[in-house]
Scaffold this motif. Structure first.
Motif, PDB file in Angstrom:
ATOM      1  N   ALA A  45      71.150  35.694   8.206  1.00 42.26           N
ATOM      2  CA  ALA A  45      70.291  34.481   7.601  1.00 42.26           C
ATOM      3  C   ALA A  45      69.304  33.757   8.577  1.00 42.26           C
ATOM      4  O   ALA A  45      68.297  33.895   8.047  1.00 42.26           O
ATOM      5  N   GLU A  46      69.753  33.705   9.560  1.00 34.20           N
ATOM      6  CA  GLU A  46      68.814  33.097  10.759  1.00 34.20           C
ATOM      7  C   GLU A  46      67.644  34.219  11.054  1.00 34.20           C
ATOM      8  O   GLU A  46      66.469  33.798  10.927  1.00 34.20           O
ATOM      9  N   LEU A  47      68.030  35.270  11.150  1.00 37.97           N
ATOM     10  CA  LEU A  47      67.050  36.520  11.693  1.00 37.97           C
ATOM     11  C   LEU A  47      66.134  36.701  10.653  1.00 37.97           C
ATOM     12  O   LEU A  47      64.990  37.120  10.703  1.00 37.97           O
ATOM     13  N   SER A  48      66.725  36.472   9.190  1.00 37.98           N
ATOM     14  CA  SER A  48      65.796  36.917   8.063  1.00 37.98           C
ATOM     15  C   SER A  48      65.142  35.750   7.496  1.00 37.98           C
ATOM     16  O   SER A  48      64.263  36.002   6.841  1.00 37.98           O
ATOM     17  N   GLY A  49      65.503  34.651   7.837  1.00 33.34           N
ATOM     18  CA  GLY A  49      64.796  33.636   7.223  1.00 33.34           C
ATOM     19  C   GLY A  49      65.384  33.376   5.736  1.00 33.34           C
ATOM     20  O   GLY A  49      64.743  32.503   5.071  1.00 33.34           O
ATOM     21  N   HIS A  50      66.293  34.240   5.656  1.00 29.83           N
ATOM     22  CA  HIS A  50      66.913  33.845   3.880  1.00 29.83           C
ATOM     23  C   HIS A  50      68.069  32.671   3.878  1.00 29.83           C
ATOM     24  O   HIS A  50      68.518  32.638   5.020  1.00 29.83           O
ATOM     25  N   THR A  51      68.526  32.623   2.763  1.00 27.30           N
ATOM     26  CA  THR A  51      69.793  31.878   2.638  1.00 27.30           C
ATOM     27  C   THR A  51      71.096  32.930   2.922  1.00 27.30           C
ATOM     28  O   THR A  51      70.825  33.850   2.690  1.00 27.30           O
ATOM     29  N   LYS A  52      71.871  32.054   2.906  1.00 28.44           N
ATOM     30  CA  LYS A  52      73.193  33.105   3.242  1.00 28.44           C
ATOM     31  C   LYS A  52      73.544  33.838   1.984  1.00 28.44           C
ATOM     32  O   LYS A  52      74.119  34.989   1.760  1.00 28.44           O
ATOM     33  N   THR A  53      73.306  32.924   0.591  1.00 29.04           N
ATOM     34  CA  THR A  53      73.341  33.863  -0.640  1.00 29.04           C
ATOM     35  C   THR A  53      72.565  35.175  -0.533  1.00 29.04           C
ATOM     36  O   THR A  53      72.936  35.980  -1.133  1.00 29.04           O
ATOM     37  N   GLU A  54      71.447  35.241   0.083  1.00 27.07           N
ATOM     38  CA  GLU A  54      70.392  36.149  -0.152  1.00 27.07           C
ATOM     39  C   GLU A  54      71.002  37.320   0.789  1.00 27.07           C
ATOM     40  O   GLU A  54      70.631  38.421   0.629  1.00 27.07           O
ATOM     41  N   ALA A  55      71.410  36.664   2.236  1.00 23.89           N
ATOM     42  CA  ALA A  55      71.780  37.669   2.840  1.00 23.89           C
ATOM     43  C   ALA A  55      72.845  38.461   2.373  1.00 23.89           C
ATOM     44  O   ALA A  55      73.119  39.656   2.884  1.00 23.89           O
ATOM     45  N   ILE A  56      73.864  37.693   1.704  1.00 19.24           N
ATOM     46  CA  ILE A  56      74.798  38.591   1.315  1.00 19.24           C
ATOM     47  C   ILE A  56      74.487  39.675   0.199  1.00 19.24           C
ATOM     48  O   ILE A  56      75.132  40.617   0.125  1.00 19.24           O
ATOM     49  N   ASN A  57      73.528  39.293  -0.665  1.00 20.68           N
ATOM     50  CA  ASN A  57      73.041  39.988  -1.580  1.00 20.68           C
ATOM     51  C   ASN A  57      72.400  41.487  -1.012  1.00 20.68           C
ATOM     52  O   ASN A  57      72.533  42.551  -1.466  1.00 20.68           O
ATOM     53  N   GLN A  58      71.735  41.054  -0.085  1.00 20.69           N
ATOM     54  CA  GLN A  58      71.072  42.359   0.774  1.00 20.69           C
ATOM     55  C   GLN A  58      71.997  43.012   1.292  1.00 20.69           C
ATOM     56  O   GLN A  58      71.886  44.305   1.377  1.00 20.69           O
ATOM     57  N   ALA A  59      72.987  42.631   1.918  1.00 25.33           N
ATOM     58  CA  ALA A  59      73.693  43.074   2.830  1.00 25.33           C
ATOM     59  C   ALA A  59      74.865  44.304   1.559  1.00 25.33           C
ATOM     60  O   ALA A  59      75.009  45.412   1.880  1.00 25.33           O
ATOM     61  N   LEU A  60      75.072  43.561   0.678  1.00 30.19           N
ATOM     62  CA  LEU A  60      75.860  44.346  -0.320  1.00 30.19           C
ATOM     63  C   LEU A  60      74.780  45.533  -1.099  1.00 30.19           C
ATOM     64  O   LEU A  60      75.442  46.600  -1.160  1.00 30.19           O
ATOM     65  N   GLN A  61      73.698  45.410  -1.159  1.00 32.65           N
ATOM     66  CA  GLN A  61      72.840  46.372  -2.023  1.00 32.65           C
ATOM     67  C   GLN A  61      72.708  47.515  -0.585  1.00 32.65           C
ATOM     68  O   GLN A  61      72.557  48.550  -1.251  1.00 32.65           O
ATOM     69  N   LEU A  62      72.651  47.186   0.580  1.00 28.51           N
ATOM     70  CA  LEU A  62      72.455  48.060   1.534  1.00 28.51           C
ATOM     71  C   LEU A  62      73.812  48.701   1.923  1.00 28.51           C
ATOM     72  O   LEU A  62      73.738  50.115   1.779  1.00 28.51           O
ATOM     73  N   LEU A  63      74.880  48.081   1.442  1.00 29.71           N
ATOM     74  CA  LEU A  63      76.176  48.965   1.360  1.00 29.71           C
ATOM     75  C   LEU A  63      76.307  49.958   0.518  1.00 29.71           C
ATOM     76  O   LEU A  63      76.624  51.147   0.544  1.00 29.71           O
ATOM     77  N   GLU A  64      75.785  49.538  -0.705  1.00 35.05           N
ATOM     78  CA  GLU A  64      75.982  50.366  -1.838  1.00 35.05           C
ATOM     79  C   GLU A  64      74.774  51.492  -1.635  1.00 35.05           C
ATOM     80  O   GLU A  64      75.341  52.691  -1.717  1.00 35.05           O
ATOM     81  N   MET A  65      73.831  51.464  -1.205  1.00 31.56           N
ATOM     82  CA  MET A  65      72.753  52.532  -0.987  1.00 31.56           C
ATOM     83  C   MET A  65      73.401  53.629   0.245  1.00 31.56           C
ATOM     84  O   MET A  65      73.201  54.698   0.108  1.00 31.56           O
ATOM     85  N   THR A  66      74.249  52.790   1.188  1.00 32.71           N
ATOM     86  CA  THR A  66      74.616  53.655   2.282  1.00 32.71           C
ATOM     87  C   THR A  66      75.815  54.409   1.631  1.00 32.71           C
ATOM     88  O   THR A  66      75.871  55.842   1.791  1.00 32.71           O
ATOM     89  N   PHE A  67      76.628  54.036   0.878  1.00 36.63           N
ATOM     90  CA  PHE A  67      77.655  54.928   0.106  1.00 36.63           C
ATOM     91  C   PHE A  67      77.017  55.735  -0.624  1.00 36.63           C
ATOM     92  O   PHE A  67      77.282  56.985  -0.668  1.00 36.63           O
ATOM     93  N   ALA A  68      76.080  55.788  -1.463  1.00 36.73           N
ATOM     94  CA  ALA A  68      75.187  56.415  -2.279  1.00 36.73           C
ATOM     95  C   ALA A  68      74.727  57.605  -1.627  1.00 36.73           C
ATOM     96  O   ALA A  68      74.835  58.905  -2.019  1.00 36.73           O
TER      97      ALA A  68
END
Length: 92
Positions: A45-68
């Motif tokens: 969150a600190e590095l991206s300048g996003h909220t923790k919620t936004e960081a979690i959402n991005q992380a989950l989307q990246l995880l799904e993209m990686t698995f796919a």
């Protein structure tokens, strides 16, 4: 234990059309993070300048993209520095 009607309603709507992101309502979630994950969340969150919620959402989307990508035989590559060789990111 009875679940609140609002949660059941959101889950029912999400199950009705899970691929339609425009009609899917946000889900509220409680998680228990390890110390390492909590530190990573704060840092992301600190590095991206996003909220923790936004960081979690991005992380989950990246995880799904990686698995796919892995499922299709592809992958995601990461390069640690300009001088290092790219390495395939594998998540199991």
């Amino acid at each position: 234990m009875t679940r609140p009607a609002a949660i059941n309603s959101v889950e029912a709507e999400n199950k009705a059309d899970p691929e339609n992101e425009t009609t899917r309502k946000p889900a509220r979630l409680t998680v228990n993070l390890t110390s390492k994950s909590n530190t990573a969340l704060h840092r992301a969150a600190e590095l991206s300048g996003h909220t923790k919620t936004e960081a979690i959402n991005q992380a989950l989307q990246l995880l799904e993209m990686t698995f796919a990508a892995q499922e299709r035989g592809g992958g995601i590559w990461i390069q640690d520095s300009a001088r290092s060789e790219p390495a395939r990111l594998r998540i199991f």
